[in-house]
Design a protein around this motif. Structure first.
Motif, PDB file in Angstrom:
ATOM      1  N   VAL A   1      61.688  52.094  -6.075  1.00 45.86           N
ATOM      2  CA  VAL A   1      60.249  51.527  -6.857  1.00 45.86           C
ATOM      3  C   VAL A   1      60.086  51.679  -8.566  1.00 45.86           C
ATOM      4  O   VAL A   1      59.642  51.257  -8.560  1.00 45.86           O
ATOM      5  N   GLU A   2      61.344  52.853  -9.427  1.00 41.00           N
ATOM      6  CA  GLU A   2      61.320  53.061 -10.634  1.00 41.00           C
ATOM      7  C   GLU A   2      61.414  51.636 -11.040  1.00 41.00           C
ATOM      8  O   GLU A   2      60.447  51.378 -11.982  1.00 41.00           O
ATOM      9  N   PHE A   3      62.395  50.133 -10.061  1.00 42.90           N
ATOM     10  CA  PHE A   3      61.826  49.537 -11.377  1.00 42.90           C
ATOM     11  C   PHE A   3      61.108  48.755 -10.633  1.00 42.90           C
ATOM     12  O   PHE A   3      61.421  47.330 -11.531  1.00 42.90           O
ATOM     13  N   VAL A   4      60.067  48.832 -10.645  1.00 50.47           N
ATOM     14  CA  VAL A   4      58.681  48.236 -11.143  1.00 50.47           C
ATOM     15  C   VAL A   4      58.143  48.813 -11.633  1.00 50.47           C
ATOM     16  O   VAL A   4      57.449  49.893 -10.821  1.00 50.47           O
ATOM     17  N   PRO A   5      57.880  47.953 -13.686  1.00 52.34           N
ATOM     18  CA  PRO A   5      57.115  49.690 -14.047  1.00 52.34           C
ATOM     19  C   PRO A   5      55.680  49.449 -13.920  1.00 52.34           C
ATOM     20  O   PRO A   5      55.503  50.014 -13.666  1.00 52.34           O
ATOM     21  N   ASP A   6      55.405  47.789 -13.578  1.00 59.83           N
ATOM     22  CA  ASP A   6      53.892  47.596 -13.290  1.00 59.83           C
ATOM     23  C   ASP A   6      53.503  49.453 -12.093  1.00 59.83           C
ATOM     24  O   ASP A   6      53.920  48.673 -10.903  1.00 59.83           O
ATOM     25  N   ASP A   7      52.373  49.769 -11.975  1.00 55.61           N
ATOM     26  CA  ASP A   7      52.173  50.741 -11.289  1.00 55.61           C
ATOM     27  C   ASP A   7      50.971  49.978  -9.982  1.00 55.61           C
ATOM     28  O   ASP A   7      51.272  49.878  -8.610  1.00 55.61           O
ATOM     29  N   GLU A   8      50.490  49.345 -10.764  1.00 58.40           N
ATOM     30  CA  GLU A   8      49.402  48.678  -9.299  1.00 58.40           C
ATOM     31  C   GLU A   8      50.509  47.169  -8.618  1.00 58.40           C
ATOM     32  O   GLU A   8      50.389  46.987  -7.046  1.00 58.40           O
ATOM     33  N   GLN A   9      51.557  46.916  -9.501  1.00 58.84           N
ATOM     34  CA  GLN A   9      52.289  45.738  -8.796  1.00 58.84           C
ATOM     35  C   GLN A   9      53.340  46.781  -7.999  1.00 58.84           C
ATOM     36  O   GLN A   9      53.523  46.023  -6.743  1.00 58.84           O
TER      37      GLN A   9
ATOM     38  N   ALA B   1      64.492  57.389 -21.496  1.00 52.69           N
ATOM     39  CA  ALA B   1      64.599  56.442 -22.584  1.00 52.69           C
ATOM     40  C   ALA B   1      65.771  56.297 -22.940  1.00 52.69           C
ATOM     41  O   ALA B   1      65.161  55.041 -23.277  1.00 52.69           O
ATOM     42  N   ILE B   2      66.575  56.716 -22.360  1.00 50.52           N
ATOM     43  CA  ILE B   2      68.003  56.259 -23.040  1.00 50.52           C
ATOM     44  C   ILE B   2      67.960  55.000 -21.902  1.00 50.52           C
ATOM     45  O   ILE B   2      69.203  53.706 -22.621  1.00 50.52           O
ATOM     46  N   TRP B   3      67.798  54.823 -21.263  1.00 48.79           N
ATOM     47  CA  TRP B   3      68.278  53.708 -20.223  1.00 48.79           C
ATOM     48  C   TRP B   3      67.257  52.750 -20.767  1.00 48.79           C
ATOM     49  O   TRP B   3      67.784  51.744 -20.704  1.00 48.79           O
ATOM     50  N   ASN B   4      66.478  52.820 -20.678  1.00 46.09           N
ATOM     51  CA  ASN B   4      65.306  51.814 -21.164  1.00 46.09           C
ATOM     52  C   ASN B   4      65.535  51.085 -22.399  1.00 46.09           C
ATOM     53  O   ASN B   4      65.063  49.999 -22.811  1.00 46.09           O
ATOM     54  N   ASP B   5      66.539  52.430 -23.208  1.00 48.08           N
ATOM     55  CA  ASP B   5      66.726  51.600 -24.754  1.00 48.08           C
ATOM     56  C   ASP B   5      68.400  50.398 -24.408  1.00 48.08           C
ATOM     57  O   ASP B   5      68.423  50.000 -25.419  1.00 48.08           O
ATOM     58  N   SER B   6      68.564  50.953 -23.290  1.00 47.85           N
ATOM     59  CA  SER B   6      70.319  50.274 -23.162  1.00 47.85           C
ATOM     60  C   SER B   6      70.397  48.385 -23.012  1.00 47.85           C
ATOM     61  O   SER B   6      71.092  48.079 -22.777  1.00 47.85           O
ATOM     62  N   GLY B   7      69.152  47.947 -22.523  1.00 47.50           N
ATOM     63  CA  GLY B   7      68.679  46.754 -22.654  1.00 47.50           C
ATOM     64  C   GLY B   7      68.949  46.318 -21.025  1.00 47.50           C
ATOM     65  O   GLY B   7      69.274  45.241 -21.129  1.00 47.50           O
ATOM     66  N   ALA B   8      69.110  47.287 -20.445  1.00 52.00           N
ATOM     67  CA  ALA B   8      69.462  47.527 -18.455  1.00 52.00           C
ATOM     68  C   ALA B   8      67.641  47.249 -17.860  1.00 52.00           C
ATOM     69  O   ALA B   8      66.563  47.445 -18.632  1.00 52.00           O
ATOM     70  N   THR B   9      67.256  46.795 -16.933  1.00 51.33           N
ATOM     71  CA  THR B   9      66.242  46.615 -16.279  1.00 51.33           C
ATOM     72  C   THR B   9      65.300  47.847 -16.376  1.00 51.33           C
ATOM     73  O   THR B   9      65.580  48.977 -16.233  1.00 51.33           O
ATOM     74  N   PRO B  10      64.247  47.601 -16.753  1.00 49.85           N
ATOM     75  CA  PRO B  10      63.170  48.702 -17.706  1.00 49.85           C
ATOM     76  C   PRO B  10      62.993  49.801 -16.020  1.00 49.85           C
ATOM     77  O   PRO B  10      63.029  49.826 -14.992  1.00 49.85           O
TER      78      PRO B  10
END
Length: 270
Positions: free
Chosen positions: A167-175, A209-218
């Motif tokens: 569920v972490e890989f669905v960034p929008d809470d509502e979605q 933050a490191i993960w998101n900066d890597s270009g991987a799925t946010p």
């Protein structure tokens, strides 16, 4: 393996992008597996520098999955599981745990990473009495998941919906809440929802933050209170939403009683 099956695996592997980290492969790296690439190892090591606990979390999540599945099969009589965000096959996969206790158990795995699907088709074999199958789909597409899962599972009987580290890989809470609610609406009373997810802490937020900066799925890190929103209208199985090693630990549970920044719960649909 048949020629057609081999061609299918090769087609899946041809889709792999090795230039950016992928959560399933980084997780495999933390577990000590072999199915990862340079980008996965580099990102995985950078994250461990700020949060060494993540290697522990990876193992704690696998153990949590096994304890939940055993509980649902043995104590609650569940014989069907829909496991979304399967990850690369490791020890104590959902079908192995479920079918060890109930050989007739039916398991549907869902993932959208080609290396996961290639390994799943080649390695995950269920019992003759039960069923183990796989769907190439994304959590954010519940209609496709349900359409294909209905061919293998009986939606008039309880199902265990497993959402571990996804569920972490669905960034929008509502979605995220909407998708999980849609999946649960399709399942009958007596079904169970299991969510395990990273929770916000200074170290976890730096790791994200490191993960998101890597270009991987946010990735989006939520609070414990936000995770509880997935269980609206459900009754939580004791002990509720807790750090993974604290959920019904067994004598062999590693890190028994330890607090880690990965929480999980099991809820029953009334």
């Amino acid at each position: 393996m048949t020629e057609d099956a081999n061609d299918d695996v090769m087609e899946q592997l041809s889709r792999i992008d090795t230039s950016v980290a992928h959560p399933a492969r980084v997780f495999d790296y933390w577990l000590g597996g072999k199915d990862h690439y340079a980008a996965d190892r580099e990102t995985g090591e950078q994250i461990l520098q700020v949060m060494p606990e993540l290697a522990i979390i990876a193992r704690a999540e696998r153990e949590f999955l096994a304890r939940v599945v055993r509980h649902l099969v043995v104590e609650e009589g569940v014989r069907q599981f829909l496991d979304i965000g399967t990850g690369i096959p490791s020890a104590d996969n959902t079908h192995e745990v479920a079918q060890a206790a109930a050989p007739e158990a039916r398991i549907v795995y869902v993932d959208n990473d080609p290396i996961v699907l290639a390994h799943a088709r080649a390695l995950l074999r269920g019992t003759d009495e039960g069923l183990t199958t796989y769907i190439d789909a994304d959590l954010r597409d519940p209609e496709t998941i349900l359409e294909h899962a209905a061919k293998a599972l009986d939606f008039t009987q309880p199902v265990g919906l497993m959402l571990l580290g996804v569920v972490e890989f669905v960034p929008d809470d509502e979605q995220a809440y909407t998708v999980v609610a849609e999946l649960m609406r399709a399942l009958p009373s007596g079904s169970y929802l299991t969510v395990a997810s990273s929770v916000s802490s200074p170290a976890m937020d730096r790791a994200a933050a490191i993960w998101n900066d890597s270009g991987a799925t946010p990735i989006t890190i939520r609070t414990i209170e936000q995770l509880m929103e997935f269980y609206k209208g459900m009754e939580l199985v004791e002990p509720g939403m807790v750090s993974l090693p604290k959920w019904r630990p067994e004598p062999t549970t590693q890190y028994r009683g330890q607090e880690v920044s990965q929480y999980g719960a099991v809820g029953r649909k009334s």
